[in-house]
Design an enzyme around this catalytic site. Structure first.
Site, short mmCIF file in Angstrom:
data_model
loop_
_atom_site.label_atom_id
_atom_site.label_comp_id
_atom_site.label_asym_id
_atom_site.label_seq_id
_atom_site.Cartn_x
_atom_site.Cartn_y
_atom_site.Cartn_z
CE1 TYR A 18 -4.04 -1.97 0.22
CE2 TYR A 18 -2.74 -3.31 1.70
CZ TYR A 18 -3.85 -3.14 0.91
OH TYR A 18 -4.77 -4.14 0.81
CE1 TYR A 146 -7.39 -6.43 3.34
CE2 TYR A 146 -6.57 -8.23 4.70
CZ TYR A 146 -6.44 -7.40 3.61
OH TYR A 146 -5.36 -7.53 2.77
CG ASP A 247 -10.58 -14.61 6.64
OD1 ASP A 247 -9.59 -15.09 7.25
OD2 ASP A 247 -10.48 -13.70 5.80
CE LYS A 276 -2.45 -11.30 8.19
NZ LYS A 276 -3.77 -10.91 7.67
C1 LIG Z 1 -4.25 -10.94 6.29
C2 LIG Z 1 -5.60 -11.47 6.07
C3 LIG Z 1 -5.96 -12.05 4.84
C4 LIG Z 1 -5.02 -12.11 3.66
O1 LIG Z 1 -3.89 -12.86 3.91
P1 LIG Z 1 -2.56 -12.66 3.03
O2 LIG Z 1 -1.65 -13.74 3.49
O3 LIG Z 1 -2.07 -11.28 3.35
O4 LIG Z 1 -2.96 -12.79 1.60
C5 LIG Z 1 -7.24 -12.55 4.72
N1 LIG Z 1 -8.11 -12.49 5.75
C6 LIG Z 1 -7.80 -11.95 6.94
C7 LIG Z 1 -8.81 -11.94 8.04
C8 LIG Z 1 -6.54 -11.41 7.14
O5 LIG Z 1 -6.24 -10.83 8.32
#
Ligand SMILES: *Cc1c(COP(=O)(O)O)cnc(C)c1O
Length: 427
Positions: A18, A146, A247, A276
Site C-alpha cells: 500500500y 477484511y 476467515d 498468518k
Molecule cells: C491478512 C488477512 C488475509 C489475507 O492474507 P494474506 O496472506 O495477506 O494474503 C485474509 N483475511 C484476513 C482476516 C486477514 O487478516
C-alpha cells in the site's frame, strides 16, 4: 552495499505494501530480528508490537522453529504436490484436523491468506454447481471485513474502509449487511441479526455462502463483536441452506484467547480459512478446511475436481515449520500467556481513555486497540514510536498492537507506555 545505498535503491525500485511508487514513505532497514525485537541496520532495537502482521506469535529466530526449517532442508525444500505427497503435508493436515471441530475433515493448502479466501469462494461456487444449483454464486458478508487483496477477496472487503473502492466496478458485486454492533462482552441485542436475516431471506436462491471473520474483524476496523451473532448466523445459514465460511486467518492460533475465535461461539463453519500465524511467521502458507459434504459437492461439479492447484502448494519447508509452531504453541501455557498479555494491555492502554483524541480503547486476548476520532498521520507518528523503541503500524484512526506471545512484562509495559506518550504528544 551500505544500508544507505540499499534504501536508496529500494526507494527507487521496490514496491512496499500500500505504498506510492512516486512518493514512497520512508522504510527502515532491518538487519535481523530476535525474540520480540527487530534489529535495525543502525543498531537500534525495536519491540515488535505487530508480530509482523499477526504472524510471529513465538517471536523471531525461535530455536525450535529455526531447527525445524534446517532439518527439513536436509530432505527437500520443495516438490510439486500434483501426483506427489510428503510427510510434512500429511503431518500438518493431521494436526489441523485434530485441533478443529470434527465435521471439518478435508484440507487444501494454499500459499497465502488471500489465495485461501479465493479457494474457499471457489469451493462454495463449485459446491452449488455440483449440487445442480449454478445460480447460487454470490456471497454475503458484513461491513468492516477484511479478507485479502486478490479479486474475489477484495469483493468481500468493506467497500469503504477496505481500500478497494477503486475496484468497485471490476470485482463481482456481493451483498453487504451492516457490521455486527453488539460488542464482545456486551449484552446481546437480538435486533443485531435482523439485517443479515433479511438479506438471507431475500437472496438465498442466489447465495453460495456467507463469509466473515468470527468475533474479531481485523484490518477492516479492528472491531470485536458478540459471539451470539455467529450462533444466530449459523442457524440462519442452515435454515436457508447457505454455506458459512469463517476467515480465521488473523484470529487463529490463540490470538483472541481461544485457539480459534469461533470457539467463543462454539459454532462450526462449512469452510474455514487459516493463515498468518500458521507457520509462526516463518513462511507463507494457508489452509482451507471443509466438510466431507462440501468436498463431495465440489467433486460432483462438471470438472470432477476443485479447480485450483498452486505451484508451491503444501511447500514442505512451510508445512514442517507450521507443525513445529503448532507443537510449540500447544506445548506451552499459551492461554495463560495470552491472558497475561490481555491484562497487561488493559492496564497499559487504560490511560489513553482520558485523552480527548481517543474514541475508544478495547482489548481482547493479545490484541489491543486505541481508536482515535481522526486518522493517524503515519509519516509523523512512526518516528515517534521508533524513538521510543517500539514498532507499530497504525492504519486510519486505529493504533493497535498484537505482540508476540513471548513478550515479557517490562517490554509490554514499554510498548503500551509508548502508545500513551505518543498519543498524549500528538493528539
Ligand atoms: C491478512 C488477512 C488475509 C489475507 O492474507 P494474506 O496472506 O495477506 O494474503 C485474509 N483475511 C484476513 C482476516 C486477514 O487478516
Amino acid at each position: 552495499m551500505s544500508w544507505q545505498d540499499m534504501t536508496a535503491f529500494d526507494r527507487a525500485h521496490v514496491w512496499h505494501p500500500y505504498a506510492s511508487m512516486t512518493d514512497p514513505p520512508p522504510v527502515l532497514p532491518v538487519a535481523g530480528a530476535r525474540g520480540v525485537y527487530l534489529e535495525l541496520a543502525d543498531g537500534r532495537r525495536l519491540i515488535d508490537g505487530m508480530s509482523s502482521w499477526w504472524c510471529a506469535i513465538h517471536g523471531y529466530r525461535h530455536p525450535v522453529l529455526d531447527a525445524a526449517v534446517r532439518e527439513q532442508l536436509e530432505s527437500m525444500a520443495h516438490v510439486m504436490f500434483g501426483g506427489l505427497t510428503h510427510e510434512p503435508a500429511v503431518a500438518l493436515a493431521r494436526r489441523l484436523l485434530a485441533l478443529t471441530p470434527q465435521p471439518l475433515e478435508r484440507v487444501f493448502f494454499a500459499d497465502s491468506g488471500s489465495v485461501a479466501v479465493e479457494v474457499a469462494v471457489k469451493m462454495a461456487i463449485q459446491y452449488w454447481r455440483g449440487r445442480g444449483r449454478p445460480r447460487r454464486h454470490r456471497l454475503l458478508t458484513v461491513r468492516h471485513g477484511y479478507h485479502g487483496d486478490t479479486l474475489a477477496a477484495m469483493s468481500v472487503c468493506d467497500p469503504q474502509t477496505g481500500m478497494h473502492h477503486l475496484f468497485r466496478d471490476v470485482v463481482p458485486r456481493q451483498l453487504f449487511a451492516p457490521a455486527p454492533r453488539t460488542p464482545f462482552g456486551g449484552t446481546w441485542d437480538p435486533r443485531d441479526i435482523a439485517p443479515v436475516a433479511a438479506l438471507l431471506e431475500r437472496h438465498a436462491d442466489e447465495l453460495a455462502a456467507v463469509i466473515l471473520e468470527p468475533v474479531v474483524q481485523g484490518a477492516g476496523g479492528m472491531r470485536f463483536y458478540h459471539p451470539q451473532y455467529l450462533r444466530r448466523l449459523r442457524a440462519l445459514c442452515d435454515a436457508h441452506d447457505v454455506l458459512l465460511i469463517f476467515d480465521e486467518i488473523a484470529t487463529g492460533f490463540g490470538r483472541t484467547g481461544r485457539l480459534f475465535a469461533m470457539e467463543h461461539a462454539e459454532v462450526t463453519p462449512d469452510v474455514l480459512c487459516l493463515g498468518k500465524a500458521l507457520t509462526g511467521g516463518y513462511l507463507t502458507l494457508a489452509a482451507v478446511l471443509t466438510t466431507a459434504e462440501v468436498a463431495a459437492g465440489v467433486s460432483a461439479a462438471g470438472s470432477g475436481c476443485l479447480m485450483h492447484g498452486p505451484t508451491f502448494m503444501a511447500n514442505p519447508l512451510a508445512c514442517r515449520v507450521a507443525c513445529a509452531s503448532i507443537d510449540l504453541l500447544l506445548g506451552r501455557d499459551w492461554a495463560g500467556e495470552v491472558r497475561r498479555i490481555e491484562r497487561g494491555l488493559r492496564r497499559g492502554l487504560a490511560p489513553c481513555r482520558a485523552l480527548r483524541a481517543v474514541r475508544d480503547v478495547r482489548v481482547l486476548g493479545a490484541i489491543g486497540v486505541v481508536e482515535l476520532h481522526e486518522p493517524v498521520d503515519l509519516r509523523a507518528i512512526t518516528p515517534r514510536f521508533v524513538a521510543r523503541g517500539v514498532w507499530l503500524r497504525p492504519f486510519g484512526p486505529l493504533v493497535y498492537t498484537m505482540p508476540p506471545y513471548v513478550i515479557g512484562e517490562a517490554e509490554l509495559a514499554r510498548l503500551c507506555g509508548a502508545i500513551v506518550e505518543v498519543l498524549e504528544e500528538t493528539a
